[in-house]
Structures are given as C-alpha cells and as structure tokens.
Design an enzyme around this catalytic site. Structure first.
Site, PDB file in Angstrom:
ATOM      1  N   CYS A 167      -2.438  -0.185   7.349  1.00 21.75           N
ATOM      2  CA  CYS A 167      -1.575   0.993   7.377  1.00 21.75           C
ATOM      3  C   CYS A 167      -1.744   1.763   8.687  1.00 21.75           C
ATOM      4  O   CYS A 167      -0.763   2.254   9.249  1.00 21.75           O
ATOM      5  CB  CYS A 167      -1.854   1.870   6.162  1.00 21.75           C
ATOM      6  SG  CYS A 167      -1.430   1.041   4.598  1.00 21.75           S
ATOM      7  N   GLU A 217       1.175   3.867   1.997  1.00 24.96           N
ATOM      8  CA  GLU A 217       1.825   4.195   3.264  1.00 24.96           C
ATOM      9  C   GLU A 217       2.922   3.181   3.592  1.00 24.96           C
ATOM     10  O   GLU A 217       3.998   3.549   4.072  1.00 24.96           O
ATOM     11  CB  GLU A 217       0.800   4.231   4.403  1.00 24.96           C
ATOM     12  CG  GLU A 217      -0.292   5.254   4.220  1.00 24.96           C
ATOM     13  CD  GLU A 217      -1.530   4.752   3.483  1.00 24.96           C
ATOM     14  OE1 GLU A 217      -2.595   5.358   3.638  1.00 24.96           O
ATOM     15  OE2 GLU A 217      -1.430   3.727   2.744  1.00 24.96           O
ATOM     16  N   SER A 246      -7.425   8.064   3.181  1.00 24.54           N
ATOM     17  CA  SER A 246      -7.505   7.651   4.581  1.00 24.54           C
ATOM     18  C   SER A 246      -6.960   6.236   4.746  1.00 24.54           C
ATOM     19  O   SER A 246      -7.311   5.332   3.982  1.00 24.54           O
ATOM     20  CB  SER A 246      -8.964   7.713   5.043  1.00 24.54           C
ATOM     21  OG  SER A 246      -9.059   7.457   6.423  1.00 24.54           O
ATOM     22  N   CYS A 263      -6.060   2.411   5.539  1.00 25.50           N
ATOM     23  CA  CYS A 263      -6.746   1.165   5.858  1.00 25.50           C
ATOM     24  C   CYS A 263      -6.265   0.677   7.226  1.00 25.50           C
ATOM     25  O   CYS A 263      -5.345   1.254   7.815  1.00 25.50           O
ATOM     26  CB  CYS A 263      -6.465   0.110   4.782  1.00 25.50           C
ATOM     27  SG  CYS A 263      -4.771  -0.525   4.838  1.00 25.50           S
ATOM     28  N   HIS A 299       0.853  -1.191   0.000  1.00 28.03           N
ATOM     29  CA  HIS A 299       0.000   0.000   0.000  1.00 28.03           C
ATOM     30  C   HIS A 299       0.891   1.244   0.000  1.00 28.03           C
ATOM     31  O   HIS A 299       2.085   1.164   0.306  1.00 28.03           O
ATOM     32  CB  HIS A 299      -0.907  -0.004   1.224  1.00 28.03           C
ATOM     33  CG  HIS A 299      -2.012  -1.004   1.141  1.00 28.03           C
ATOM     34  ND1 HIS A 299      -3.165  -0.898   1.882  1.00 28.03           N
ATOM     35  CD2 HIS A 299      -2.147  -2.135   0.406  1.00 28.03           C
ATOM     36  CE1 HIS A 299      -3.964  -1.911   1.620  1.00 28.03           C
ATOM     37  NE2 HIS A 299      -3.368  -2.681   0.722  1.00 28.03           N
TER      38      HIS A 299
END
Length: 155
Positions: A90, A62, A85, A87, A60
């Site tokens: 993360c 992040e 935003s 998950c 992902h």
C-alpha cells in the site's frame, strides 16, 4: 501520544469514515482496516480490507479505496486516511501515484512503512486512535491465523 486534536473538524469526519469502513470489514469477518481518499473536505472514495471476503490477496483497505476512486488524472492534492499504518504494498501504491499526505489511525498493532513513505516525501501523521487500536487488537486476538496470513507470517 494522540494527535487527534491536531485534526480539523473535516479531517476528523474523514477519519471517522475510515473507521466506519474498518468496522464494516470487521463485521463482515474481514480484517478491520478502512480507508478514505479526499481532496480537501471532499470525500472521493472509501474502501475497506476485503482480502478475506473476496479471497483477493491484494484487496487491502488502501488498495480497495484507491480502486474505488477510479482513474484520476492526478493524486497530488489528495489525502489518504487509513486506520492502520500502510504495508509495503500500500505504501508503494501511495508513492507510485504521488499521494502527498497520509493520516494513519494507529501503528501500535502493525508498524507499517511510515519511514519509507517519509523518505519519499510523503507527509505522515499518526493519530494513535484508541478506536483503531482496540478494533485491530480484538481482531488479532480472535483471528490470529488470519492476521498472520495477511502480513505474510505463515510458514
């Protein structure tokens, strides 16, 4: 409600870099989520979602950014900028490493886990950035199956 006006010039530049990362992923055929990690005005790392590009389910935006930062003694004075935003995976990583502040581009297309972050003492600022919303909506409309797969909604 946009809170972009509450960012300093430096913070806006860092958010702009996170958006460039998201656009890079989109242009590569991946999920348009970008992230940067900074200590004050100093950019430490940048990354973007590479799940599709690398076939890596945990790549992902992040996670890619934090991985790019490498091993740090402490994360306690850092800010993570992300276009979407976070998950739960993360968000858990943010809490695990004690990152105290997260600036989120948008949460309209995916509500993420902001309440979880806040419950763990993380300051979360949501910008409602129109660029981030538009890019994610374009991706979701063009690649609905890939989006569903990414958020675990495929049966």
């Amino acid at each position: 409600m946009s809170q972009t006006g509450s960012l300093s010039t430096t913070e806006q530049a860092l958010m702009d870099e996170a958006f460039r990362q998201a656009k890079k992923s989109f242009d590569e055929g991946g999920l348009p989520i970008g992230s940067v990690l900074a200590r004050g005005a100093t950019l430490l790392a940048a990354g973007h979602n590479r799940r599709v590009q690398q076939g890596d389910p945990i790549a992902h935006g992040e996670m890619d950014c934090i991985r790019s930062a490498g091993r740090l003694r402490s994360y306690r004075d850092l800010t993570l900028y992300t276009t979407l935003s976070p998950c739960m995976m993360c968000a858990g990583t943010i809490v695990q490493f004690g990152i105290p502040r997260v600036i989120v581009g948008e949460n309209r297309t995916f509500p993420g886990n902001e309440d979880f972050l806040r419950s763990r003492g993380v300051e979360v600022l949501v910008l409602d950035d129109a660029r981030c919303i538009d890019l994610m909506q374009r991706f979701q409309a063009t690649y609905p199956a890939v989006w569903a797969e990414d958020i675990g909604e495929v049966a």
